[in-house]
Design a protein around this motif. Structure first.
Motif, mmCIF file in Angstrom:
data_model
loop_
_atom_site.group_PDB
_atom_site.id
_atom_site.type_symbol
_atom_site.label_atom_id
_atom_site.label_comp_id
_atom_site.label_asym_id
_atom_site.label_seq_id
_atom_site.Cartn_x
_atom_site.Cartn_y
_atom_site.Cartn_z
ATOM 1 N N GLN A 510 27.836 25.032 40.328
ATOM 2 C CA GLN A 510 29.033 24.741 39.548
ATOM 3 C C GLN A 510 29.296 25.846 38.544
ATOM 4 N N VAL A 511 28.240 26.332 37.894
ATOM 5 C CA VAL A 511 28.416 27.449 36.953
ATOM 6 C C VAL A 511 28.871 28.709 37.696
ATOM 7 N N MET A 512 28.275 28.934 38.875
ATOM 8 C CA MET A 512 28.655 30.103 39.662
ATOM 9 C C MET A 512 30.133 30.045 40.053
ATOM 10 N N LYS A 513 30.572 28.874 40.470
ATOM 11 C CA LYS A 513 31.976 28.727 40.868
ATOM 12 C C LYS A 513 32.909 28.915 39.678
ATOM 13 N N ALA A 514 32.469 28.426 38.506
ATOM 14 C CA ALA A 514 33.289 28.577 37.309
ATOM 15 C C ALA A 514 33.422 30.041 36.920
ATOM 16 N N VAL A 515 32.325 30.776 37.002
ATOM 17 C CA VAL A 515 32.384 32.201 36.660
ATOM 18 C C VAL A 515 33.254 32.965 37.645
ATOM 19 N N CYS A 516 33.113 32.645 38.915
ATOM 20 C CA CYS A 516 33.957 33.329 39.920
ATOM 21 C C CYS A 516 35.435 33.040 39.681
ATOM 22 N N SER A 517 35.769 31.791 39.357
ATOM 23 C CA SER A 517 37.170 31.464 39.067
ATOM 24 C C SER A 517 37.659 32.212 37.828
ATOM 25 N N THR A 518 36.779 32.358 36.837
ATOM 26 C CA THR A 518 37.148 33.108 35.632
ATOM 27 C C THR A 518 37.455 34.566 35.970
ATOM 28 N N LEU A 519 36.599 35.142 36.768
ATOM 29 C CA LEU A 519 36.814 36.550 37.138
ATOM 30 C C LEU A 519 38.072 36.720 37.975
ATOM 31 N N GLN A 520 38.376 35.784 38.838
ATOM 32 C CA GLN A 520 39.613 35.860 39.618
ATOM 33 C C GLN A 520 40.833 35.753 38.716
ATOM 34 N N LEU A 521 40.751 34.890 37.710
ATOM 35 C CA LEU A 521 41.846 34.803 36.744
ATOM 36 C C LEU A 521 42.018 36.105 35.996
ATOM 37 N N MET A 522 40.907 36.697 35.566
ATOM 38 C CA MET A 522 40.990 37.981 34.867
ATOM 39 C C MET A 522 41.622 39.050 35.755
ATOM 40 N N THR A 523 41.257 39.054 37.022
ATOM 41 C CA THR A 523 41.831 40.032 37.950
ATOM 42 C C THR A 523 43.340 39.859 38.058
ATOM 43 N N ALA A 524 43.810 38.627 38.178
ATOM 44 C CA ALA A 524 45.246 38.381 38.288
ATOM 45 C C ALA A 524 45.975 38.771 37.006
ATOM 46 N N VAL A 525 45.388 38.445 35.838
ATOM 47 C CA VAL A 525 46.033 38.773 34.566
ATOM 48 C C VAL A 525 46.153 40.279 34.398
ATOM 49 N N LEU A 526 45.077 41.020 34.664
ATOM 50 C CA LEU A 526 45.103 42.470 34.475
ATOM 51 C C LEU A 526 45.990 43.152 35.509
ATOM 52 N N ALA A 527 46.105 42.582 36.697
ATOM 53 C CA ALA A 527 46.991 43.165 37.700
ATOM 54 C C ALA A 527 48.453 42.990 37.324
ATOM 55 N N THR A 528 48.785 41.859 36.692
ATOM 56 C CA THR A 528 50.172 41.604 36.310
ATOM 57 C C THR A 528 50.513 42.229 34.966
ATOM 58 N N LEU A 529 49.600 42.120 34.004
ATOM 59 C CA LEU A 529 49.832 42.648 32.656
ATOM 60 C C LEU A 529 48.671 43.563 32.264
ATOM 61 N N PRO A 530 48.690 44.820 32.684
ATOM 62 C CA PRO A 530 47.588 45.728 32.309
ATOM 63 C C PRO A 530 47.455 45.918 30.804
ATOM 64 N N ALA A 531 48.546 45.706 30.063
ATOM 65 C CA ALA A 531 48.488 45.909 28.609
ATOM 66 C C ALA A 531 47.631 44.865 27.895
ATOM 67 N N GLN A 532 47.234 43.799 28.576
ATOM 68 C CA GLN A 532 46.410 42.770 27.958
ATOM 69 C C GLN A 532 44.918 43.104 27.972
#
Length: 1545
Positions: A510-532
């Motif tokens: 469960q912790v592993m899945k949560a971390v992976c989801s966090t990293l996927q969110l970070m990837t999407a945010v930085l791809a859309t808004l690099p200034a963040q």
């Protein structure tokens, strides 16, 4: 070409009006992705295709009644062709006329063989059946492309990013949807198409045969369903782009169509289709789902009432738009999301179907419109998904993070709202554990904390916090404490890091899945808004820490590693150095250590640069786990991370180790691995090839690593085989993109084309790599691995391919048949150009039997007005490169020449409607210039015969001004004109003459004058700034001016000559007179033009004497420097041509300066020693032209200055005498003149040098005097040498008596020989070849007249001989006594003087070389003068041949007569006074002399008694040289003297 109205192909094609649309070609014109023709071209294509676009599939006429008989009566074809068309009509289910036109279209656009092979193909039944199968596939695919064209136009009428948006909007309003009729047309097509599906196309599944050579029913059915989808998609896009709602009638028709079931409603057919073509069943369900989507208006509230139709749960999955093109994907996502929201609110779905609904919603939210609807206040879907996701956070982070990830990738606004949402979440949900938590239940389902307790590291619930139970399987309490979700995610990541650091073998899933989801969110945010990135730096830092900890785990979890690398790849796109500094030396990643001592070891050949390489833990993850599973998220993320590092300029050991890992261990295995889906394979191939492409383009990468990548890519057992397989698969990509399941604008199609493009780009770069030369031959012979080709059906295992593979050059050339993506053909042609430049084997041989088909396909694309400009340019440059090393390929395109050259005429035009543009024109003139320079006579003769060619060639020069056209175009036009003029005869063709007349217009603003000013202005502004000016324009202008001056001087007006000379001198002065170092190539180039002008038009350049004197010193310094460097080891600093041009320029400058300028030059620069050294050096290397320029300059210096002051006279004379061999008569004459002027200036000190050259080259000098008509220059110099040495005859005899004896005798015989030749001009003309030249240009009837005509060349030769005669007379006169001293001097020693002429007046044969000339030779000279001077007005010459006036110079002839008269008197007096002369002989001399001279004086002075000589008679003789007649005073004095000599006893 989108419309082909007529097509002639040998005897097989007739000419007819085409009424069938060509969808694929129209798509290539209007798609706006690869080809960008002008709006006029696209507008014309749309207007011609408008009826077919409106009618759609109804534009194809079905067979009816006697359609074949009606067509056969009007068609001009053979009986065999009629039978073929009848079979084709039955196969296509199309009328005979339309079938014939489809056949023509196929030949023009799809036929891959040569046009000439069509007749043989139709004679074989097996080949004909296969040919008809190709035609059927072409026809089915073209119908589909026609529908896609209509959808594309409708979808982009409101898209401002499309290049033709305004054009599409006007076309839609005025033509397609005029009066709103397009809706009914589309609806009618839907109904007709669906009704047709229940006809012949839909047979029982059990009766469907498998597809053979001719596509079977399943293939037809697949195309039919794809057509139905395209029509429905077009109708959907129509409502969105126009903002209209379906009319009631349309709504009713669509509902009835969906409820009626149609093809998809037949269970028996569906079950049968599942067995043979499973994707068709999915297509059927998707079709019905799209109908449901269509009847819901986008703008209606999402709380729509139920439509009364049932929805299958599986249809929700098929409603995912998937791989559609972007415009339709956005629109369909919006409508499907609205449908999903309505379904969730209105339809009672079972709980088992809720995950399907939620997954579909999150997929759709990644697009703009659904994301905007989600954040809307009214029923936007947030109430459906967001509450549940928030109420389980952070115990279950996946629902919230997956939703946030989809929304963050939609658009920047949605991403900002996601960041804001996660900054403060309302709940903290956690399991209720009463034993561990100080919690008190306050009511049923309500709790309150008694004290603070810690949920996660750094996350604490404060006391007195209220919460409520969440309905779930476990007891969860949602505590009402607003919290920053980013801190929660950091805490979870920290918790995982602590678990990993503690040595836990298996982390909490469960912790592993949560971390992976966090990293996927970070990837999407930085791809859309690099200034963040600065705001999320803590998460990035924690990710790097986590990756370092995971790296030390023996078997790190693959999902976590993939998510970490993907997120760091987005960070690395901005902060590559920071990321890779943290990753340096990580045990997980590959690493390459390059020790400093490797450089010295490499020199000894012992060190291996890859000793310090390790693959790290990534090898096991990628080559082990991922290769076994068939999915490669880690490898794709790592490849993106490496590509970001290379583009960011990072060169650490981890980066270079990663490149080695990808080249050595990954790329070569790509074809051997299995893939779960085709999409996975396409993405992985694209990522890997993109990385290798960036690696090859990176100049800062370590040399050993770069070399390794190149060697791996050319190794047929490693990465090279993968590269070749992709290239080969890309050549057949045309068929893949024509399948009904692949739209040419779909995501998968774009992936496939990008992969093929990367492969071609890498191959293009490899051919140009020097380090790939050894392995390139192996690569060309390699057989690609039989792997899964691009675009094939996905599978879990490896596919099977063909074992036989053509030559790589042929594989690349087969891209000529690619039409849907011209970028592929552009890259293929660039690669073929590299092949043409590098390969030593003929490309035509590599093409084999496909050569003619490839040639015809490329020529058709070159001629097409709608073809991509880049493709045309690449093809023309391929042909240009092949002219030098691939003559076979060039000749193949020139067989016959009109196929290639006639389209070039229209492409070379820069004016008019549909102009191809400057880039195409430049490529055309480059090709034409190359054909002229390489002397392709077939091409040049064909072009010369075309008046349009000369018009197009001069159009850039006459119709445009500087700045309006490229300098390179103008340069190549000048070069082609120069070559034409140089190769033309004395009378150029009429078309070339007309073109030259336009260029040299009589007004002051002629084109040549204008462009010459432009060229010289470019020179002044600094020509190094522009490569086109430096390498093309200025050299071509130089060639043009020089050729015009030498071959077509009549076009140059005096004003233009003066202007050119002045401007060039100013440019030269600017170059050599500036404080900076002069540009030597430019200086010499301008010098060459100036030399040509002054040599052939010298009268027009005398005005610039003041400017000329300023150039003497700089040019003299240039000559001195290059002369000293001749023969040195630094050959790059000088050359023979450089010194030759500088010497010629200095020579011309000295000829136009004051006499003392040369002496000042010698005092300033030691030019003479440098010239002597260079003369010796370049004479040994055979550069005769350069040596001739230097000898001419030395002769001028000897005449105007004192060069022997710099070197000793003996050194000067011996160097020149020994350096030039006797056989080089043109050079020897200059050497002789140097000695002549040395003797005249130095007197006795220069005699030794003169005698040396006479002794060494005695045979050559005497030989030239024997044939003065063939060697006039050397004969003149020899006579001048004799005259110069005459005052020092005694010293000459002492130094070398043989040269004295033979040269004086030869000079005497030369007088007699020259006189005889001057009297026989026809003999001279025949000897020099003038008579044969005149006969060759005339008709047979005019041979006698041509033979009697003395050519200007002969006249010039006769005048040169006249100068030789004058010099010989002066030389012999100088060797004799002074006549006054002889007659009046007391005690004259007559025996001391030599009688050079026999003391008689007998006639001596001119053909007897041993006979001594007599005094009659001198009287013959007087007769020659007498005849020309007295009969000048009558136009008659005394020549014995009876030829007309030959135009001898009377001035020189008068001077010869004066010298001959004086020499006659001197020699006759010596003979009479000589004691050896018998009285009888003396009497005969007096008598003959009196007879001959009386006749001469009678004609010159008339019958007057002898007058007393004037006191100044002898002084008056000196004036004869300046007149055309001998002075009368001189003649009277001579008459008195002759009279006394003849009567004295």
């Amino acid at each position: 070409m989108a419309r082909i109205w007529t097509r002639a192909l040998g005897d097989h094609l007739g000419s007819t009006v085409c009424m069938v649309p060509l969808g694929k070609a129209l798509w290539g014109v209007i798609c706006g992705t690869y080809v960008l023709p002008s709006d006029e071209v696209v507008g014309d294509e749309l207007q011609q295709a408008a009826p077919h676009l409106r009618a759609g599939l109804r534009a194809y006429a079905k067979p009816s009644g006697d359609h074949f008989d009606r067509w056969a009566k009007t068609a001009k074809v053979t009986e065999k062709e009629k039978n073929f068309v009848k079979k084709l009509s039955d196969l296509l289910d199309l009328s005979a006329g339309h079938s014939w036109e489809v056949f023509q279209f196929f030949l023009v656009n799809e036929y891959t063989k040569a046009d000439s092979s069509l007749a043989d193909l139709l004679t074989s039944q097996r080949d004909e059946e296969s040919f008809r199968a190709h035609l059927l596939r072409f026809y089915l695919g073209d119908r589909l492309h026609l529908l896609r064209c209509l959808r594309h136009i409708v979808a982009n009428t409101a898209n401002p990013q499309h290049p033709y948006q305004n054009l599409f909007s006007d076309f839609m309003r005025d033509v397609l949807d005029k009066g709103g009729t397009l809706e009914n047309c589309l609806l009618q097509q839907v109904i007709n198409n669906n009704n047709g599906s229940n006809g012949s196309t839909c047979v029982a599944a059990s009766s469907m045969p498998p597809d053979g050579p001719i596509p079977g029913p399943s293939t037809r059915l697949a195309h039919h369903l794809a057509e139905l989808q395209e029509i429905l998609a077009t109708l959907l896009v129509y409502y969105s782009s126009t903002g209209r709602s379906p009319s009631p009638a349309t709504f009713k028709s669509l509902v009835q169509l969906a409820q009626g079931g149609g093809l998809g409603g037949r269970p028996d057919l569906q079950e049968g289709l599942r067995e043979i073509h499973t994707p068709l069943v999915e297509t059927l369900d998707a079709t019905h789902t799209l109908l449901l989507v269509l009847i819901i208006n986008v703008d209606m509230p999402t709380s729509i009432r139920r439509t009364g139709m049932d929805m299958k749960p599986s249809q929700l999955g098929y409603a995912n738009p998937g791989q559609g093109d972007k415009l339709l994907l956005r629109l369909a996502s919006s409508v499907v999301y609205s449908l999903m929201c309505a379904t969730a609110n209105c339809l009672p779905l079972a709980p088992a179907h809720q995950p399907v609904l939620s997954s579909l919603a999150k997929t759709l939210l990644a697009q703009d419109p659904p994301a905007d609807l989600f954040w809307a206040e009214e029923d936007g879907g947030a109430g459906l998904l967001l509450p549940h996701a928030l109420e389980v956070f952070p115990y279950e982070v996946e629902p919230l993070l997956s939703l946030a990830t989809a929304l963050a990738g939609a658009n920047p606004d949605s991403c900002l709202k996601v960041i804001e949402l996660l900054s403060e979440v309302p709940y903290l949900t956690w399991p209720l554990e009463l034993g561990d938590c100080p919690v008190q239940q306050v009511r049923e389902g309500g709790y309150c904390t008694m004290a603070s307790f810690q949920l996660l590291p750094s996350i604490t619930v404060p006391p007195r916090t209220c919460g409520s139970l969440v309905p779930a399987n476990v007891r969860l309490v949602a505590w009402n404490t607003p919290t920053n979700a980013w801190q929660v995610l950091l805490a979870i990541m920290n918790m995982l890091g602590l678990e990993v650091s503690s040595g836990a073998t298996v982390a909490d899933p469960q912790v592993m899945k949560a971390v992976c989801s966090t990293l996927q969110l970070m990837t999407a945010v930085l791809a859309t808004l690099p200034a963040q990135l600065p705001a999320l730096v803590h998460v990035v830092h924690e990710s790097l820490v986590l990756l370092r900890r995971v790296s030390h785990v023996s078997r790190p979890p693959g999902e976590l590693v993939a998510a970490l690398l993907a997120m760091l790849a987005e960070v690395s796109s901005q902060e590559a150095k920071s990321v890779w500094t943290e990753l340096e030396g990580s045990p997980l990643l590959p690493y390459l250590a390059l020790p400093e001592s490797s450089a010295s070891g490499a020199k000894r050949g012992k060190a291996d640069p890859f000793v310090g390489y390790r693959a790290g833990g990534l090898r096991a993850l990628v080559c082990g786990e991922e290769a076994a599973m068939g999915t490669y998220p880690i490898l794709r993320s790592y490849t993106s991370l490496l590509a970001a590092a290379i583009k960011g300029g990072v060169r650490t050991g981890s980066v270079q180790g990663g490149v080695v890992f990808m080249a050595r261990e990954v790329t070569g295995a790509l074809m051997r691995w299995c893939y779960r889906t085709q999409e996975e394979r396409d993405k992985l191939f694209e990522c890997c090839l993109t990385l290798l492409h960036h690696t090859l383009e990176d100049p800062g990468l370590d040399t050993s690593v770069h070399t390794l990548v190149v060697r791996q890519l050319v190794d047929r057992s490693s990465a090279g085989r993968t590269l070749l397989s992709v290239v080969e698969s890309g050549a057949s990509l045309e068929g893949v993109l024509s399948l009904p399941s692949h739209s040419p604008a779909s995501t998968q199609a774009l992936h496939l084309t990008r992969t093929a493009q990367m492969a071609l780009s890498i191959l293009h770069r490899l051919v140009g790599e020097e380090s790939s030369t050894e392995g390139l031959s192996q690569l060309l012979r390699a057989t690609p691995f039989p792997g899964v080709p691009l675009g094939s059906s996905p599978g879990v295992g490896r596919g099977q391919g063909s074992s036989a593979t053509p030559h790589l050059a042929l594989t690349v050339a087969l891209y000529a048949h690619q039409r849907l993506n011209p970028r592929l053909l552009y890259l293929a042609l660039r690669t073929l150009t590299r092949f043409a430049q590098k390969l030593d084997v003929p490309l035509v041989a590599c093409f084999g039997a496909e050569a003619d088909g490839i040639r015809d396909a490329l020529l058709r694309r070159l001629e097409s007005p709608t073809e991509d400009v880049g493709v045309k340019v690449a093809l023309l440059r391929l042909l240009t490169a092949s002219t030098t090393r691939q003559q076979g390929l060039t000749n193949a395109f020139l067989t016959p020449p009109e196929k290639l050259l006639d389209p070039l005429i229209s492409l070379a035009s820069l004016t008019g409607k549909g102009s191809p543009g400057h880039e195409v024109v430049l490529a055309v003139v480059e090709l034409v210039d190359a054909l002229w320079s390489q002397k392709y006579s077939t091409a040049t003769c064909h072009m010369q015969a075309k008046k349009e060619f000369c018009d197009a060639l001069t159009c850039p020069l006459t119709s445009h001004k500087p700045g309006e056209v490229s300098d390179a175009i103008v340069g190549h036009c000048f070069s082609i004109l120069a070559r034409q003029l140089f190769c033309a005869d004395s009378s150029p063709p009429a078309s070339l003459s007309a073109a030259m007349d336009r260029l040299f217009s009589p007004d002051s603003s002629s084109s040549v004058s204008m462009w010459s000013e432009h060229v010289l202005s470019k020179v002044e502004d600094g020509w190094k700034k522009s490569r086109d000016v430096r390498e093309v324009l200025v050299p071509a202008w130089r060639d043009f001016v020089v050729v015009v001056v030498m071959r077509a001087r009549s076009w140059l007006t005096p004003q233009l000559k003066v202007k050119l000379a002045g401007d060039i001198l100013e440019g030269l002065l600017q170059q050599v007179g500036s404080s900076e170092e002069p540009d030597q190539p430019l200086t010499l180039l301008l010098a060459e033009v100036y030399i040509a002008l002054v040599k052939h038009c010298s009268k027009c350049t005398l005005f610039a004497a003041g400017l000329v004197s300023c150039l003497v010193s700089p040019v003299g310094n240039l000559v001195q420097q290059h002369g000293r460097l001749a023969g040195s080891t630094t050959q790059s600093c000088t050359s023979a041509s450089t010194l030759g041009l500088a010497t010629a320029l200095l020579h011309q400058l000295l000829l136009r300066c004051q006499p003392d300028t040369a002496q000042q030059l010698l005092a300033q620069f030691p030019v003479v020693p440098a010239l002597l050294h260079a003369t010796e050096t370049y004479m040994k290397s055979g550069d005769e032209e350069v040596v001739g320029e230097m000898v001419s300059l030395l002769a001028t210096l000897c005449r105007t200055a004192h060069p022997w002051e710099e070197v000793s006279p003996s050194t000067f004379s011996s160097t020149l005498t020994l350096a030039v061999p006797s056989t080089k008569t043109s050079l020897l004459s200059g050497v002789v003149w140097c000695m002549v002027w040395g003797v005249r200036h130095m007197g006795a000190m220069g005699v030794e040098g003169g005698v040396n050259v006479a002794a060494v080259h005695l045979q050559a000098l005497c030989g030239s005097l024997a044939i003065p008509h063939k060697e006039p220059n050397l004969a003149l110099a020899s006579a001048a040498l004799v005259e110069a040495l005459a005052p020092h005859a005694g010293l000459w005899i002492v130094l070398h008596q043989a040269s004295y004896t033979q040269l004086t005798a030869a000079t005497t015989r030369c007088i007699h020989t020259t006189k005889h030749l001057l009297c026989t001009p026809r003999f001279v003309q025949r000897e020099l070849g003038g008579e044969s030249g005149s006969r060759s240009g005339g008709a047979t009837s005019a041979i006698s007249d041509a033979a009697a005509t003395i050519t200007p060349a002969t006249t010039a030769a006769l005048n040169k001989m006249l100068n030789v005669l004058c010099a010989c007379l002066s030389a012999i006169q100088s060797l004799g006594p002074d006549l006054t001293d002889l007659l009046c001097g007391p005690g004259s020693d007559v025996g001391a003087w030599t009688l050079f002429f026999h003391p008689s007046f007998r006639t001596v044969s001119a053909h007897d070389p041993s006979a001594q000339p007599s005094l009659a030779s001198l009287t013959a000279v007087l007769e020659l003068y007498d005849s020309h001077a007295s009969k000048e007005s009558r136009g008659v010459s005394p020549c014995r041949s009876g030829a007309p006036e030959i135009g001898l110079s009377l001035q020189v002839l008068a001077l010869c007569a004066e010298k001959a008269l004086l020499l006659l008197l001197t020699q006759a007096t010596l003979a009479l006074m000589s004691p050896d002369t018998a009285p009888r002989d003396a009497q005969r001399i007096r008598q003959n002399m009196a007879d001959d001279m009386n006749s001469f004086f009678h004609h010159s002075l008339g019958r007057r008694p002898p007058a007393s000589p004037l006191p100044i008679a002898m002084a008056g003789a000196s004036t004869a040289g300046g007149n055309t007649h001998i002075s009368l005073d001189y003649l009277r004095l001579a008459q008195q003297l002759v009279t006394r000599l003849c009567v004295t006893k």
